[in-house]
Design a protein around this motif. Structure first.
Motif, short mmCIF file in Angstrom:
data_model
loop_
_atom_site.label_atom_id
_atom_site.label_comp_id
_atom_site.label_asym_id
_atom_site.label_seq_id
_atom_site.Cartn_x
_atom_site.Cartn_y
_atom_site.Cartn_z
N ASP A 1 32.62 23.91 -11.92
CA ASP A 1 33.52 24.24 -10.59
C ASP A 1 33.30 25.57 -10.23
O ASP A 1 33.31 25.82 -9.00
N GLN A 2 33.33 26.47 -11.12
CA GLN A 2 33.34 28.05 -10.70
C GLN A 2 31.93 28.34 -10.25
O GLN A 2 31.75 29.11 -9.35
N PHE A 3 30.88 27.67 -10.93
CA PHE A 3 29.25 27.63 -10.26
C PHE A 3 29.52 27.13 -8.97
O PHE A 3 28.77 27.74 -7.91
N VAL A 4 29.80 25.96 -8.57
CA VAL A 4 30.09 25.34 -7.38
C VAL A 4 30.67 26.12 -6.34
O VAL A 4 30.54 26.33 -5.25
N SER B 1 37.19 29.61 -16.43
CA SER B 1 38.46 29.38 -16.18
C SER B 1 38.99 28.18 -17.25
O SER B 1 40.30 27.85 -17.06
N ALA B 2 38.43 27.67 -18.09
CA ALA B 2 38.56 26.57 -19.02
C ALA B 2 37.71 26.68 -20.27
O ALA B 2 36.82 27.35 -20.26
N ILE B 3 38.22 25.99 -21.18
CA ILE B 3 37.51 26.09 -22.61
C ILE B 3 36.35 24.83 -22.65
O ILE B 3 35.32 25.21 -23.18
N ARG B 4 36.57 23.72 -21.88
CA ARG B 4 35.75 22.75 -21.84
C ARG B 4 34.72 22.60 -20.70
O ARG B 4 35.16 23.25 -19.72
N GLY B 5 33.64 22.21 -20.83
CA GLY B 5 32.71 22.09 -19.54
C GLY B 5 32.03 23.39 -19.15
O GLY B 5 31.61 23.78 -18.01
N LYS C 1 22.33 21.57 -7.09
CA LYS C 1 21.84 22.84 -7.56
C LYS C 1 22.41 23.36 -8.86
O LYS C 1 21.72 23.83 -9.87
N VAL C 2 23.66 23.35 -8.72
CA VAL C 2 24.57 23.93 -10.32
C VAL C 2 23.90 23.21 -11.34
O VAL C 2 23.54 23.83 -12.35
N ASN C 3 23.71 22.03 -11.25
CA ASN C 3 23.24 21.12 -12.61
C ASN C 3 21.97 21.43 -12.80
O ASN C 3 21.28 21.36 -14.00
N ALA C 4 20.99 22.00 -11.88
CA ALA C 4 19.54 22.16 -11.99
C ALA C 4 19.44 23.58 -12.47
O ALA C 4 18.48 23.90 -13.12
N CYS C 5 20.39 24.56 -12.19
CA CYS C 5 20.29 25.91 -12.45
C CYS C 5 21.04 26.34 -13.63
O CYS C 5 20.80 27.78 -13.92
N THR C 6 21.93 25.52 -13.94
CA THR C 6 22.92 25.93 -15.32
C THR C 6 22.66 24.77 -16.44
O THR C 6 21.92 23.92 -15.97
N THR C 7 22.98 25.04 -17.51
CA THR C 7 22.84 24.33 -18.75
C THR C 7 24.18 24.30 -19.51
O THR C 7 24.79 25.48 -19.68
N ALA C 8 24.49 23.27 -20.35
CA ALA C 8 25.44 23.02 -21.20
C ALA C 8 24.88 23.50 -22.53
O ALA C 8 25.87 23.43 -23.30
#
Length: 129
Positions: free
Chosen positions: A42-45, A24-28, A63-70
């Motif tokens: 936010d979408q993952f949360v 939903s956004a280009i950043r983050g 959990k989102v921080n642990a299961c996803t990566t930038a």
């Protein structure tokens, strides 16, 4: 009603595409470490990962921080995973339509791997470049 009849006739791939989530956004933007789908934090949360609900990310930013990566490279939009050669090449042909990373950097922490293994979930992270 005519509308209900029409809704029931939708092929599964069209119905899946109608439910597809795109960032939903280009950043983050972050990538799920397991399937590589791209969404914002936010979408993952808010919704978790539609391909990996057993990661239980909804309403859990930690959990989102642990299961996803930038850390990922490239991205592609997959509209019909079962028919797409790109989806087969990325090994996402069994997942839902959406935007996917070409390569994902990062593995799950040992605790997450063990928790998923104990629950009998297939968790192998996407192969990196």
């Amino acid at each position: 009603t005519m509308e209900e009849e029409h809704e029931q006739e939708l092929p599964q791939n069209v119905a899946d595409l109608a439910q597809a989530t795109v960032p939903s956004a280009i950043r983050g933007i972050r990538a799920c470490k397991r399937c590589g789908i791209l969404k914002t934090l936010d979408q993952f949360v808010d919704d978790g990962c539609e391909n990996c609900p057993f990661l239980e990310m909804v309403d859990d930013p930690e959990k989102v921080n642990a299961c996803t990566t930038a850390f990922y490279e490239g991205q592609t939009a997959v509209m019909d995973p079962r028919e797409s050669w790109v989806a087969k090449w990325l090994r996402v042909d069994n997942y839902l339509p959406g935007c996917y990373a070409i390569t994902v950097t990062g593995q799950f922490d040992k605790e997450i791997e063990e928790e998923l293994e104990n629950r009998g979930c297939r968790w192998r992270c996407r192969p990196s470049a």
